[in-house]
Enzyme design. Structure first.
Site, PDB file in Angstrom:
ATOM      1  N   SER A 165       5.302   7.034  35.984  1.00 19.75           N
ATOM      2  CA  SER A 165       4.700   5.736  35.669  1.00 19.75           C
ATOM      3  C   SER A 165       4.882   4.702  36.777  1.00 19.75           C
ATOM      4  O   SER A 165       3.960   3.959  37.097  1.00 19.75           O
ATOM      5  CB  SER A 165       5.288   5.217  34.351  1.00 19.75           C
ATOM      6  OG  SER A 165       6.699   5.097  34.442  1.00 19.75           O
ATOM      7  N   LYS A 184      11.008  15.592  39.093  1.00 20.31           N
ATOM      8  CA  LYS A 184      10.521  14.311  38.617  1.00 20.31           C
ATOM      9  C   LYS A 184      11.503  13.206  38.944  1.00 20.31           C
ATOM     10  O   LYS A 184      12.690  13.403  38.705  1.00 20.31           O
ATOM     11  CB  LYS A 184      10.353  14.437  37.110  1.00 20.31           C
ATOM     12  CG  LYS A 184      10.047  13.190  36.381  1.00 20.31           C
ATOM     13  CD  LYS A 184      10.015  13.489  34.919  1.00 20.31           C
ATOM     14  CE  LYS A 184       9.623  12.202  34.230  1.00 20.31           C
ATOM     15  NZ  LYS A 184       9.580  12.326  32.819  1.00 20.31           N
ATOM     16  N   TYR A 204      -1.153  10.392  36.022  1.00 17.88           N
ATOM     17  CA  TYR A 204      -1.986   9.572  35.139  1.00 17.88           C
ATOM     18  C   TYR A 204      -3.403   9.426  35.697  1.00 17.88           C
ATOM     19  O   TYR A 204      -4.286   8.934  35.018  1.00 17.88           O
ATOM     20  CB  TYR A 204      -1.322   8.205  34.904  1.00 17.88           C
ATOM     21  CG  TYR A 204       0.029   8.352  34.229  1.00 17.88           C
ATOM     22  CD1 TYR A 204       0.122   8.521  32.848  1.00 17.88           C
ATOM     23  CD2 TYR A 204       1.215   8.387  34.966  1.00 17.88           C
ATOM     24  CE1 TYR A 204       1.350   8.697  32.222  1.00 17.88           C
ATOM     25  CE2 TYR A 204       2.446   8.567  34.360  1.00 17.88           C
ATOM     26  CZ  TYR A 204       2.509   8.723  32.987  1.00 17.88           C
ATOM     27  OH  TYR A 204       3.721   8.916  32.370  1.00 17.88           O
ATOM     28  N   LYS A 264      15.478  16.249  37.104  1.00 18.25           N
ATOM     29  CA  LYS A 264      14.982  14.943  36.676  1.00 18.25           C
ATOM     30  C   LYS A 264      16.051  13.905  36.992  1.00 18.25           C
ATOM     31  O   LYS A 264      17.191  14.022  36.560  1.00 18.25           O
ATOM     32  CB  LYS A 264      14.677  14.969  35.183  1.00 18.25           C
ATOM     33  CG  LYS A 264      14.151  13.646  34.672  1.00 18.25           C
ATOM     34  CD  LYS A 264      13.748  13.750  33.217  1.00 18.25           C
ATOM     35  CE  LYS A 264      13.274  12.405  32.706  1.00 18.25           C
ATOM     36  NZ  LYS A 264      12.999  12.433  31.263  1.00 18.25           N
ATOM     37  N   ARG A 300       8.741   3.223  29.763  1.00 18.76           N
ATOM     38  CA  ARG A 300       9.501   2.721  28.610  1.00 18.76           C
ATOM     39  C   ARG A 300       8.626   1.829  27.738  1.00 18.76           C
ATOM     40  O   ARG A 300       8.730   1.838  26.517  1.00 18.76           O
ATOM     41  CB  ARG A 300      10.743   1.952  29.091  1.00 18.76           C
ATOM     42  CG  ARG A 300      11.625   2.740  30.053  1.00 18.76           C
ATOM     43  CD  ARG A 300      12.709   3.529  29.359  1.00 18.76           C
ATOM     44  NE  ARG A 300      13.192   4.609  30.210  1.00 18.76           N
ATOM     45  CZ  ARG A 300      14.196   4.522  31.095  1.00 18.76           C
ATOM     46  NH1 ARG A 300      14.867   3.389  31.229  1.00 18.76           N
ATOM     47  NH2 ARG A 300      14.545   5.559  31.805  1.00 18.76           N
ATOM     48  N   GLU A 332      20.636  23.313  38.772  1.00 23.99           N
ATOM     49  CA  GLU A 332      19.821  23.153  37.556  1.00 23.99           C
ATOM     50  C   GLU A 332      18.726  24.224  37.518  1.00 23.99           C
ATOM     51  O   GLU A 332      18.415  24.766  36.460  1.00 23.99           O
ATOM     52  CB  GLU A 332      19.185  21.755  37.512  1.00 23.99           C
ATOM     53  CG  GLU A 332      20.165  20.603  37.315  1.00 23.99           C
ATOM     54  CD  GLU A 332      20.560  20.389  35.859  1.00 23.99           C
ATOM     55  OE1 GLU A 332      20.096  21.132  34.975  1.00 23.99           O
ATOM     56  OE2 GLU A 332      21.355  19.456  35.600  1.00 23.99           O
ATOM     57  N   ARG A 384      20.400   6.170  31.797  1.00 25.93           N
ATOM     58  CA  ARG A 384      20.538   7.591  31.481  1.00 25.93           C
ATOM     59  C   ARG A 384      21.374   8.314  32.541  1.00 25.93           C
ATOM     60  O   ARG A 384      21.230   9.523  32.743  1.00 25.93           O
ATOM     61  CB  ARG A 384      19.150   8.242  31.420  1.00 25.93           C
ATOM     62  CG  ARG A 384      18.169   7.554  30.496  1.00 25.93           C
ATOM     63  CD  ARG A 384      17.035   8.501  30.149  1.00 25.93           C
ATOM     64  NE  ARG A 384      15.863   7.857  29.590  1.00 25.93           N
ATOM     65  CZ  ARG A 384      15.811   7.332  28.371  1.00 25.93           C
ATOM     66  NH1 ARG A 384      16.869   7.350  27.598  1.00 25.93           N
ATOM     67  NH2 ARG A 384      14.689   6.786  27.950  1.00 25.93           N
TER      68      ARG A 384
END
Ligand code: PBG
Length: 326
Positions: A277, A251, A316, A199, A209, A236, A220
């Protein structure tokens, strides 16, 4: 002179819809689509997310209906995100057995049972007043190991509520091992983990957000991956597999298709990708301006993610795409 050239004619196989359908290498199926859904505490009507036209923060009631609708469309799963009324420093609502996400999980499991896979976001950013994915140390940095304790508790309450797969999305080191242990020790050996493995610290999460009412001020970058790096995604992956991940995820999707391919080539477990998003918002905004063909763009982006090697796609557009595929 054109009698011999070109003697290789790839166009023969592109001539008709039937021919193209016959030789298509990549096919999309509703069962491999996962719909992310937001449920907000304390609202009577669904609240539209301005930066994601067509997406809403659901009430508990409309969430139930949305999950039924997704199941009827043949969608394979839903990923639930809770939007609590109260945020605090440690994200208390994330571990409240009666918190909004836990209530929502119970609601939808009661409604659709095992007919569609119910997943839940396991992360603190929706619940903290500073908006970070973990709890903070005295110096303001995100405290990895203190956060793991909170994740263990979140895993327990989400599994108690009946979720089928938890989706840890906080990118803390060691999170899969701690969650696996917490699930096993609380009698939830059969609750699976869809690990957000690679990610990235991405600008593509912008509209999300708003969708979760996050109050994050900074970024982040100290826990999510650097967009410049591919190799660490494999590290990872190795780690998440060793710790017990049942499925892994990349992602965002579209700007990271090379990562999807590398993870897909290396992974012995199913690989998902999240069309996030910002990817959704870009297409919707351009379509609203009449600049692109919206439906073709939806199918082309999903096909590309699938072609890159993802076997499940969080999108979505899951319900709409599932209907287009029927
Ligand atoms: C963290 C989380 C995020 C998304 C899913 N889980 C936001 C972030 O890491 O900043 C983003 C999803 C999207 O942009 O659609 N709980």
């Amino acid at each position: 002179m054109s009698a011999e050239f070109p003697y290789v004619r790839p166009r023969r196989l592109r001539q008709s819809p039937a021919m193209r359908r016959l030789v298509a290498e990549t096919r999309l199926h509703p069962a491999e689509l996962i719909l992310p859904l937001f449920v907000r505490e304390g609202v009577r009507e669904p609240v539209p997310v301005t930066s994601m036209p067509g997406v809403v923060q659901h009430t508990r009631d409309t969430l139930r209906k949305a999950v039924v609708e997704a199941a009827e469309a043949g969608v394979g799963g839903v990923m639930l995100f809770g939007v609590p009324q109260v945020q605090d420093a440690t994200g208390s609502e994330g571990t409240n057995p009666d918190g909004i996400l836990q209530q929502a999980i119970r609601d939808v499991v009661a409604e659709v049972g095992d007919s569609v896979v119910i997943m839940s976001d396991l992360c603190l950013d929706e619940y903290t007043d500073h908006g970070h994915c973990g709890v903070l140390a005295a110096d303001g940095s995100v405290d990895n190991d203190a956060t793991l304790e909170r994740y263990a508790e979140m895993a327990r309450v989400q599994a108690d509520a009946g979720v089928h797969l938890v989706g840890p999305s906080g990118m803390m080191d060691g999170q899969i091992a701690v969650i696996r242990k917490a699930l096993d020790e609380s009698g939830h050996q059969d609750t699976g983990i869809l690990a957000y493995t690679a990610k990235y610290a991405s600008a593509f999460f912008g509209p999300f957000r708003e969708a979760v009412g996050s109050s994050l001020k900074g970024d982040r970058k100290a826990y999510q991956q650097d967009p410049a790096n591919a190799r660490e995604a494999l590290r990872e992956l190795e780690q998440d597999l060793a710790e017990g991940a049942d499925m892994v995820m990349v992602k965002p999707a579209m700007a990271y298709l090379d990562i999807v391919r590398q993870i897909a080539d290396a992974s012995p477990v199913p690989v998902s990708a999240y069309q996030v998003s910002g990817e959704y918002a870009m297409v919707e905004a351009a379509a609203a301006n009449g600049w692109i063909d919206r439906e073709r763009m939806i199918m082309e982006t999903l096909t590309s993610i699938r072609r890159a090697g993802a076997e499940q796609i969080l999108t979505y557009w899951a319900v709409e795409a599932a209907r287009m595929l029927k």
